[in-house]
Design a protein around this motif. Structure first.
Motif, PDB file in Angstrom:
ATOM      1  N   ARG A  29      99.873  29.778  -3.026  1.00 12.95           N
ATOM      2  CA  ARG A  29     100.189  29.225  -1.711  1.00 12.95           C
ATOM      3  C   ARG A  29     101.257  30.067  -1.054  1.00 12.95           C
ATOM      4  NH1 ARG A  29      99.893  22.859  -0.845  1.00 12.95           N
ATOM      5  NH2 ARG A  29     100.718  23.208   1.203  1.00 12.95           N
ATOM      6  N   GLU A  30     101.155  30.254   0.264  1.00 14.29           N
ATOM      7  CA  GLU A  30     102.192  31.011   0.957  1.00 14.29           C
ATOM      8  C   GLU A  30     103.469  30.183   1.013  1.00 14.29           C
ATOM      9  OE1 GLU A  30     100.264  29.806   5.228  1.00 14.29           O
ATOM     10  OE2 GLU A  30     101.144  31.776   5.077  1.00 14.29           O
ATOM     11  N   ASN A  31     104.601  30.872   0.932  1.00 11.70           N
ATOM     12  CA  ASN A  31     105.879  30.158   1.018  1.00 11.70           C
ATOM     13  C   ASN A  31     106.247  29.967   2.493  1.00 11.70           C
ATOM     14  OD1 ASN A  31     107.395  32.412   2.009  1.00 11.70           O
ATOM     15  ND2 ASN A  31     107.645  33.173  -0.075  1.00 11.70           N
ATOM     16  N   VAL A  32     107.336  29.261   2.727  1.00  9.62           N
ATOM     17  CA  VAL A  32     107.713  28.886   4.091  1.00  9.62           C
ATOM     18  C   VAL A  32     108.000  30.114   4.967  1.00  9.62           C
ATOM     19  CG1 VAL A  32     110.170  28.544   3.611  1.00  9.62           C
ATOM     20  CG2 VAL A  32     109.084  27.232   5.417  1.00  9.62           C
ATOM     21  N   ASN A  33     108.590  31.159   4.404  1.00  9.18           N
ATOM     22  CA  ASN A  33     108.864  32.376   5.180  1.00  9.18           C
ATOM     23  C   ASN A  33     107.577  33.111   5.536  1.00  9.18           C
ATOM     24  OD1 ASN A  33     111.723  32.194   5.340  1.00  9.18           O
ATOM     25  ND2 ASN A  33     111.830  32.793   3.205  1.00  9.18           N
ATOM     26  N   GLU A  34     106.642  33.184   4.601  1.00  5.05           N
ATOM     27  CA  GLU A  34     105.355  33.825   4.877  1.00  5.05           C
ATOM     28  C   GLU A  34     104.595  33.046   5.954  1.00  5.05           C
ATOM     29  OE1 GLU A  34     104.628  35.674   0.419  1.00  5.05           O
ATOM     30  OE2 GLU A  34     103.993  33.631   0.863  1.00  5.05           O
ATOM     31  N   LYS A  35     104.676  31.726   5.903  1.00  7.36           N
ATOM     32  CA  LYS A  35     104.017  30.900   6.913  1.00  7.36           C
ATOM     33  C   LYS A  35     104.641  31.135   8.287  1.00  7.36           C
ATOM     34  CE  LYS A  35     102.695  26.692   5.921  1.00  7.36           C
ATOM     35  NZ  LYS A  35     102.690  25.233   5.691  1.00  7.36           N
ATOM     36  N   ALA A  36     105.965  31.234   8.352  1.00  8.04           N
ATOM     37  CA  ALA A  36     106.656  31.492   9.617  1.00  8.04           C
ATOM     38  C   ALA A  36     106.230  32.840  10.194  1.00  8.04           C
ATOM     39  CB  ALA A  36     108.174  31.449   9.411  1.00  8.04           C
ATOM     40  N   ILE A  37     106.138  33.851   9.361  1.00  9.47           N
ATOM     41  CA  ILE A  37     105.709  35.178   9.812  1.00  9.47           C
ATOM     42  C   ILE A  37     104.275  35.120  10.319  1.00  9.47           C
ATOM     43  CG2 ILE A  37     105.154  37.521   9.019  1.00  9.47           C
ATOM     44  CD1 ILE A  37     107.678  37.218   7.165  1.00  9.47           C
ATOM     45  N   ARG A  38     103.420  34.364   9.633  1.00  7.54           N
ATOM     46  CA  ARG A  38     102.036  34.212  10.087  1.00  7.54           C
ATOM     47  C   ARG A  38     101.981  33.512  11.446  1.00  7.54           C
ATOM     48  NH1 ARG A  38      98.374  30.181   9.350  1.00  7.54           N
ATOM     49  NH2 ARG A  38      99.565  29.216   7.661  1.00  7.54           N
TER      50      ARG A  38
END
Length: 106
Positions: A29-38
């Motif tokens: 699962r993507e972490n919160v920072n990866e989700k924000a970048i996405r």
């Protein structure tokens, strides 16, 4: 999971998964920072107002299935999403593109 879903939502519309070293089929699962970048890369943030003098900003951030009111005011950063943490992906994405700096007065 059936098929190759690397870098996409799983076949049932669930969480976003990213490829992980170790071969096909290994996903995390993507972490919160990866989700924000996405969210930034996908253009999911709409700035509604910005008051640099008072360091306030209001934005809508499109998450999974809903648009959340996100921003900063005199009380700090906020988001109306159901996240149980203060720094959700919506806030982190907005913070990544926000810089409130004092300006020299003439």
């Amino acid at each position: 999971m059936d098929g190759d879903h690397r870098g996409t939502r799983n076949g049932e519309g669930g969480p976003y998964y990213i490829p992980q070293e170790g071969g096909p089929g290994r996903m995390s699962r993507e972490n919160v920072n990866e989700k924000a970048i996405r969210y930034l890369a996908e253009g999911r943030i709409r700035i509604l107002s910005c008051n640099e003098h008072d360091a306030e900003i209001d934005a809508d951030v499109r998450g999974l299935g809903a648009v959340y009111s996100t921003g900063r005011d005199a009380h700090g950063w906020r988001c109306d999403c159901p996240s149980r943490t203060a720094d959700c992906a919506h806030v982190i994405a907005l913070r990544m593109i926000t810089a409130f700096e004092p300006r020299a007065t003439s």
